[in-house]
Scaffold this active site. Structure first.
Site, short mmCIF file in Angstrom:
data_model
loop_
_atom_site.label_atom_id
_atom_site.label_comp_id
_atom_site.label_asym_id
_atom_site.label_seq_id
_atom_site.Cartn_x
_atom_site.Cartn_y
_atom_site.Cartn_z
N GLU A 69 6.88 42.92 95.08
CA GLU A 69 6.69 43.95 96.10
C GLU A 69 6.00 45.17 95.50
O GLU A 69 4.92 45.59 95.94
CB GLU A 69 8.07 44.32 96.66
CG GLU A 69 8.15 45.55 97.50
CD GLU A 69 9.57 46.08 97.54
OE1 GLU A 69 10.17 46.03 98.59
OE2 GLU A 69 10.08 46.52 96.47
N ASP A 261 14.74 47.49 104.22
CA ASP A 261 13.56 46.67 104.56
C ASP A 261 12.96 47.12 105.90
O ASP A 261 11.74 47.25 106.03
CB ASP A 261 13.92 45.19 104.70
CG ASP A 261 13.97 44.45 103.37
OD1 ASP A 261 14.20 45.13 102.34
OD2 ASP A 261 13.77 43.23 103.35
O1 LIG Z 1 17.21 37.55 97.76
C1 LIG Z 1 15.90 37.94 97.34
C2 LIG Z 1 15.45 39.16 98.12
O2 LIG Z 1 16.29 40.28 97.84
C3 LIG Z 1 14.01 39.49 97.76
O3 LIG Z 1 13.54 40.52 98.58
C4 LIG Z 1 12.80 41.54 97.93
C5 LIG Z 1 13.72 42.69 97.60
O4 LIG Z 1 14.04 43.42 98.72
C6 LIG Z 1 12.96 44.01 99.44
O5 LIG Z 1 12.74 45.42 99.15
C7 LIG Z 1 13.74 46.20 98.71
C8 LIG Z 1 14.20 47.14 99.79
O6 LIG Z 1 15.31 47.87 99.31
C9 LIG Z 1 15.04 48.67 98.14
O7 LIG Z 1 16.24 49.30 97.76
C10 LIG Z 1 14.49 47.83 97.01
O8 LIG Z 1 14.14 48.68 95.94
C11 LIG Z 1 13.29 47.06 97.51
O9 LIG Z 1 12.77 46.22 96.49
C12 LIG Z 1 11.62 43.38 99.12
O10 LIG Z 1 10.69 43.66 100.15
C13 LIG Z 1 11.71 41.91 98.89
O11 LIG Z 1 10.47 41.44 98.31
O12 LIG Z 1 13.19 38.34 98.03
C14 LIG Z 1 13.53 37.20 97.27
C15 LIG Z 1 14.93 36.79 97.60
O13 LIG Z 1 15.29 35.66 96.83
#
Ligand SMILES: O[C@@H]1[C@@H](O)[C@H](O[C@@H]2CO[C@@H](O[C@@H]3CO[C@@H](O)[C@H](O)[C@H]3O)[C@H](O)[C@H]2O)OC[C@H]1O
Length: 378
Positions: A69, A261
């Protein structure tokens, strides 16, 4: 210029200037914010770190890891700011450490790594792949293609091809459901994350991906616009973090509410509207979100049920939420729009452990609100 279907506006409003903020101050704010995130002169707000001569990563300061990300966001920021060295360092780090050569997810990127490059997981997160592809196309158009991994266009086309065809040979899964054209939360599941839907990217993938994939992306843009509208609550406009294909919240592990998200839905709608002005772009969702937050105190932003009912739990990323609510104003008008921008303008980038996500959303919003988040055409 007319793209196939949606109309490419070719116009980038400087909404901050339209609202009366001084043009030099806006320019300074953009440059300063870039510095605050990408330079070690500002350790309290920095989220990018160079490694050696040709590598660099974005640090999720809240989780102490490097995520696809953030890496792909960093590349998008770098191409918009014309920072080729940083772009190449991030892409080099991604290919060196995150790219998976083998296993069920070969050809995708490991969504989380330690800062030394060790993979924390062997699964991808599709929001990373779609941002990588878009940033690579823009880099190709802005700077031209190089050799090997720096043949940006080739990598973007191949990655997108994999995202929709993987699994056809019986190994692994695509990142989009090939029947309903909706992006999945992760390849192996059949549900989505409303904030992953980027119809404005898919319109461009429909122009620049391999010929055989273009129709798919055109359809994906249409289906995503419908999905974003469906997943948002009819009164508040709030979307859950994860949702089923019919748009209803997926409460798995507590992700069926409006939280981190979800904040990205508003900017996605706003940028889609800014870039394409497609009639199906659900701008009404952004009007509702801004109305919902109009009387909320930013000091007291919470986790919310999508019907607006607050939890005790505070927002983890209030600065990010201020930023995303502000950029929504590219697709709305009136007092709520103006106030959301004013609040953002008066909010500094975030310091402290949780700053990464907030500051990513902050710079994206600032770029868009100042007319600097652009489509780079071939
Ligand atoms: O279970 C994982 C899943 O968690 C992963 O998702 C990524 C992480 O979460 C998303 O963004 C987060 C939003 O909350 C903030 O606090 C974090 O810092 C951010 O990183 C991000 O968009 C996803 O890519 O995807 C894979 C799964 O296996």
């Amino acid at each position: 210029m007319v793209a196939t279907g949606a109309f490419y506006t070719g116009e980038y409003r400087n909404l901050l200037a339209e609202y009366g903020y001084d043009k030099d101050e806006i320019e300074n704010r953009v440059q300063e914010t870039w510095e605050r995130l990408f330079s070690d002169k500002y350790p309290e707000t920095q989220i990018y770190f160079s490694v050696g001569d040709d590598l660099g990563y974005m640090l999720d300061t809240g989780n102490d890891d490097v995520r696809t990300e953030g890496m792909s966001y960093g590349m998008m920021m770098a191409v918009q700011m014309d920072k080729k060295d940083i772009f190449d360092r991030l892409w080099n780090w991604s290919m060196k450490y995150m790219y998976m050569e083998e296993g069920e997810n070969a050809g995708y990127f490991a969504w989380s790594c330690a800062t030394d490059g060790t993979k924390n997981a062997y699964g991808p997160a599709p929001d990373g792949e779609e941002y990588y592809a878009m940033a690579l196309f823009f880099a190709s158009h802005r700077w031209g293609d190089g050799e090997g991994i720096f043949n940006y266009k080739k990598h973007a086309q191949e990655l997108l091809h994999r995202c929709i065809h993987k699994g056809e040979d019986g190994h692994g899964y695509p990142m989009w459901n090939r029947d309903n054209k909706l992006i999945k939360f992760v390849p192996g599941v059949e549900f989505s994350d409303p904030s992953y839907h980027l119809p404005h990217f898919y319109e461009l993938f429909a122009l620049w991906s391999f010929e055989e994939d273009r129709e798919f992306w055109k359809e994906a843009a249409k289906e995503s616009r419908k999905y974003i509208a469906k997943a948002a609550h009819p009164e508040t406009g709030l979307s859950p973090e994860y949702a089923f294909y019919d748009g209803t919240p997926n409460h798995i592990r507590g992700f069926g509410h409006f939280f981190s998200d979800s904040y990205r839905v508003a900017p996605n709608i706003a940028l889609d509207y800014e870039w394409f002005k497609d009639n199906a772009c659900p701008v009404v969702v952004n009007e509702k979100i801004q109305a919902f937050f109009a009387d909320k105190d930013p000091e007291d932003y919470r986790r919310y049920k999508i019907n607006g009912e607050p939890f005790e739990e505070k927002s983890l990323h209030p600065v990010g939420l201020i930023a995303t609510n502000a950029v929504a104003s590219l697709s709305t008008s009136g007092e709520n729009a103006r106030k959301a921008v004013e609040l953002f303008w008066n909010t500094p980038v975030r310091t402290g452990g949780r700053r990464y996500y907030d500051n990513c959303l902050y710079l994206f919003s600032l770029l868009a609100l100042s007319g600097k988040y652009k489509i780079w055409m071939p």
